[in-house]
Design an enzyme around this catalytic site. Structure first.
Site, mmCIF file in Angstrom:
data_model
loop_
_atom_site.group_PDB
_atom_site.id
_atom_site.type_symbol
_atom_site.label_atom_id
_atom_site.label_comp_id
_atom_site.label_asym_id
_atom_site.label_seq_id
_atom_site.Cartn_x
_atom_site.Cartn_y
_atom_site.Cartn_z
ATOM 1 N N GLU A 61 0.619 -1.421 0.064
ATOM 2 C CA GLU A 61 -0.027 -0.030 0.061
ATOM 3 C C GLU A 61 0.708 1.185 0.013
ATOM 4 O O GLU A 61 1.842 1.404 0.627
ATOM 5 C CB GLU A 61 -0.985 0.092 1.321
ATOM 6 C CG GLU A 61 -1.739 1.302 1.200
ATOM 7 C CD GLU A 61 -3.151 1.416 1.940
ATOM 8 O OE1 GLU A 61 -3.384 0.248 2.335
ATOM 9 O OE2 GLU A 61 -3.722 2.412 2.381
ATOM 10 N N ASP A 78 -3.151 12.108 -3.002
ATOM 11 C CA ASP A 78 -3.474 13.462 -2.944
ATOM 12 C C ASP A 78 -3.724 14.135 -4.362
ATOM 13 O O ASP A 78 -3.148 13.825 -5.442
ATOM 14 C CB ASP A 78 -1.909 14.292 -2.600
ATOM 15 C CG ASP A 78 -1.469 13.949 -1.340
ATOM 16 O OD1 ASP A 78 -2.249 14.530 -0.280
ATOM 17 O OD2 ASP A 78 -0.522 13.385 -0.954
ATOM 18 N N ASP A 92 -11.872 10.530 -4.605
ATOM 19 C CA ASP A 92 -13.049 11.195 -4.306
ATOM 20 C C ASP A 92 -13.022 12.389 -5.268
ATOM 21 O O ASP A 92 -13.800 13.320 -5.116
ATOM 22 C CB ASP A 92 -13.325 11.545 -2.899
ATOM 23 C CG ASP A 92 -12.508 12.480 -2.327
ATOM 24 O OD1 ASP A 92 -11.315 12.554 -2.872
ATOM 25 O OD2 ASP A 92 -12.735 13.309 -1.402
ATOM 26 N N PHE A 148 -9.341 9.812 4.844
ATOM 27 C CA PHE A 148 -9.481 10.820 3.716
ATOM 28 C C PHE A 148 -10.811 10.569 3.053
ATOM 29 O O PHE A 148 -11.423 11.495 2.653
ATOM 30 C CB PHE A 148 -8.359 10.638 2.883
ATOM 31 C CG PHE A 148 -8.179 11.877 1.998
ATOM 32 C CD1 PHE A 148 -7.283 12.987 2.454
ATOM 33 C CD2 PHE A 148 -8.370 11.905 0.787
ATOM 34 C CE1 PHE A 148 -7.143 14.112 1.743
ATOM 35 C CE2 PHE A 148 -8.343 12.901 -0.205
ATOM 36 C CZ PHE A 148 -7.690 13.961 0.600
ATOM 37 N N GLU A 149 -11.380 9.456 2.789
ATOM 38 C CA GLU A 149 -12.425 9.158 2.139
ATOM 39 C C GLU A 149 -13.614 9.667 3.157
ATOM 40 O O GLU A 149 -14.431 10.146 2.495
ATOM 41 C CB GLU A 149 -12.541 7.606 1.970
ATOM 42 C CG GLU A 149 -13.759 7.081 1.289
ATOM 43 C CD GLU A 149 -13.643 5.812 1.227
ATOM 44 O OE1 GLU A 149 -12.980 5.046 1.693
ATOM 45 O OE2 GLU A 149 -14.442 5.328 0.068
HETATM 46 C C1 LIG Z 1 -4.666 12.194 0.660
HETATM 47 S S1 LIG Z 1 -3.506 11.176 1.648
HETATM 48 C C2 LIG Z 1 -4.449 9.717 1.670
HETATM 49 C C3 LIG Z 1 -4.226 8.684 2.857
HETATM 50 C C4 LIG Z 1 -4.749 7.494 3.119
HETATM 51 N N1 LIG Z 1 -4.705 6.454 2.001
HETATM 52 C C5 LIG Z 1 -6.320 7.864 3.154
HETATM 53 O O1 LIG Z 1 -7.166 7.518 2.555
HETATM 54 O O2 LIG Z 1 -6.791 8.163 4.498
HETATM 55 C C6 LIG Z 1 -2.399 10.810 0.941
HETATM 56 C C7 LIG Z 1 -1.004 10.173 1.373
HETATM 57 O O3 LIG Z 1 -0.102 9.813 0.322
HETATM 58 C C8 LIG Z 1 1.114 10.245 1.337
HETATM 59 N N2 LIG Z 1 2.130 9.937 -0.069
HETATM 60 C C9 LIG Z 1 2.137 11.044 -0.984
HETATM 61 N N3 LIG Z 1 3.023 10.822 -1.961
HETATM 62 C C10 LIG Z 1 3.739 9.617 -1.318
HETATM 63 C C11 LIG Z 1 4.987 8.960 -1.945
HETATM 64 N N4 LIG Z 1 5.491 9.230 -3.021
HETATM 65 N N5 LIG Z 1 5.275 8.076 -1.097
HETATM 66 C C12 LIG Z 1 4.781 7.403 -0.041
HETATM 67 N N6 LIG Z 1 3.713 8.250 0.367
HETATM 68 C C13 LIG Z 1 3.111 9.166 -0.510
HETATM 69 C C14 LIG Z 1 1.022 11.459 1.853
HETATM 70 O O4 LIG Z 1 1.903 11.568 2.641
HETATM 71 C C15 LIG Z 1 -0.517 11.355 2.406
HETATM 72 O O5 LIG Z 1 -0.445 10.592 3.665
#
Ligand SMILES: C[S@@+](CC[C@H](N)C(=O)[O-])C[C@H]1O[C@@H](n2cnc3c(N)ncnc32)[C@H](O)[C@@H]1O
Length: 233
Positions: free
Chosen positions: A62, A137, A173, A213-214
């Site tokens: 993941e 993101d 989303d 986040f969802e």
């Molecule tokens: C919008 S959050 C979603 C978190 C989780 N999957 C959720 O749905 O609640 C996106 C996450 O991806 C991580 N992230 C973004 N780019 C990444 C990368 N290249 N490698 C590892 N983590 C990354 C960010 O730190 C952040 O915690």
């Protein structure tokens, strides 16, 4: 493969590293649990996945697990699979380490790395059974679109590490991003097939718990779309 033109350009990352506040419990988790569950990696050294888990069960990875609760839940529900989580946000990693301790998980390992770098330089070809990327993101501003992790180049990186017949599962989303994701995956037609039929999104499958986040997206009235693609082979 050269990772983002190392040495000539600054790589465009899919994240901006926020310091974030660590709770005392998360600090303790790093001190006491990292040696048990954490994986240190030096760019260029391929990971030996069977060594990491002490068995050769299929590996589910993941990317960007956030606070890790979804990942911990899924790893607990499937003890015969190996799970590897990658996240850059330190408090999130600390949170997951605590969850793992609480649930006594043996089949999950955690990395604090840029997933693009790790997948490019550290994961052996065709070694993953499944890759999941939930709510990456969305980078909604046009000038930030280049930061979106799921783009045509990333699809090629995924195609190298996922075994033939393996699965890539993502969800978002953010409607415009969902369509860009679908386009990028559909364009790689020789590499991936849409398990739901051409051009289709899926509602959340039962085996995927709601992520943090969802839930925020749902409160804002956003529709969630899942995309589930199979690596051809
Ligand atoms: C919008 S959050 C979603 C978190 C989780 N999957 C959720 O749905 O609640 C996106 C996450 O991806 C991580 N992230 C973004 N780019 C990444 C990368 N290249 N490698 C590892 N983590 C990354 C960010 O730190 C952040 O915690």
């Amino acid at each position: 493969m050269d990772y983002c033109n190392r040495g000539t350009h600054r790589p465009i990352r899919s994240f901006v590293l926020r310091q974030g506040r660590m709770t005392p419990a998360q600090e303790r988790a790093f001190d006491e649990l990292w040696s048990l569950y954490g994986v240190d990696w030096r760019p260029g050294e391929p990971l030996n996945l069977p060594d990491l888990f002490g068995n050769d069960h299929p590996v589910n990875l993941e990317i960007g697990f956030g606070n890790g609760e979804t990942l911990a839940w899924m790893a607990e529900a499937a003890p015969n699979l190996n799970w590897l989580g990658i996240e850059v946000h330190r408090p999130g990693v600390g949170h997951l380490l605590l969850e793992m301790e609480q649930r006594g998980l043996e089949n999950l390992r955690v990395m604090r790395q840029d997933a693009v770098e790790l997948l490019t330089l550290g994961i052996p070809s065709a070694s993953l059974d499944r890759v999941q990327l939930f709510f990456p993101d969305p980078w909604p501003k046009k000038r930030h679109h280049k930061r979106r992790i799921l783009n045509p180049r990333f699809v090629e990186i995924l195609a190298r590490v996922i075994r033939p017949g393996g699965i890539f599962h993502t969800a978002t989303d953010w409607e415009p991003y969902a369509h860009r994701m679908l386009e990028a995956l559909t364009a790689a037609e020789g590499l991936f097939e849409n398990t739901l039929g051409p051009g289709s999104f899926s509602p959340r499958p039962e085996y995927r718990p709601l992520t943090k986040f969802e839930q925020r997206g749902e409160r804002l009235g956003h529709q969630v779309r899942d995309l589930i693609f199979r690596r051809r082979g």
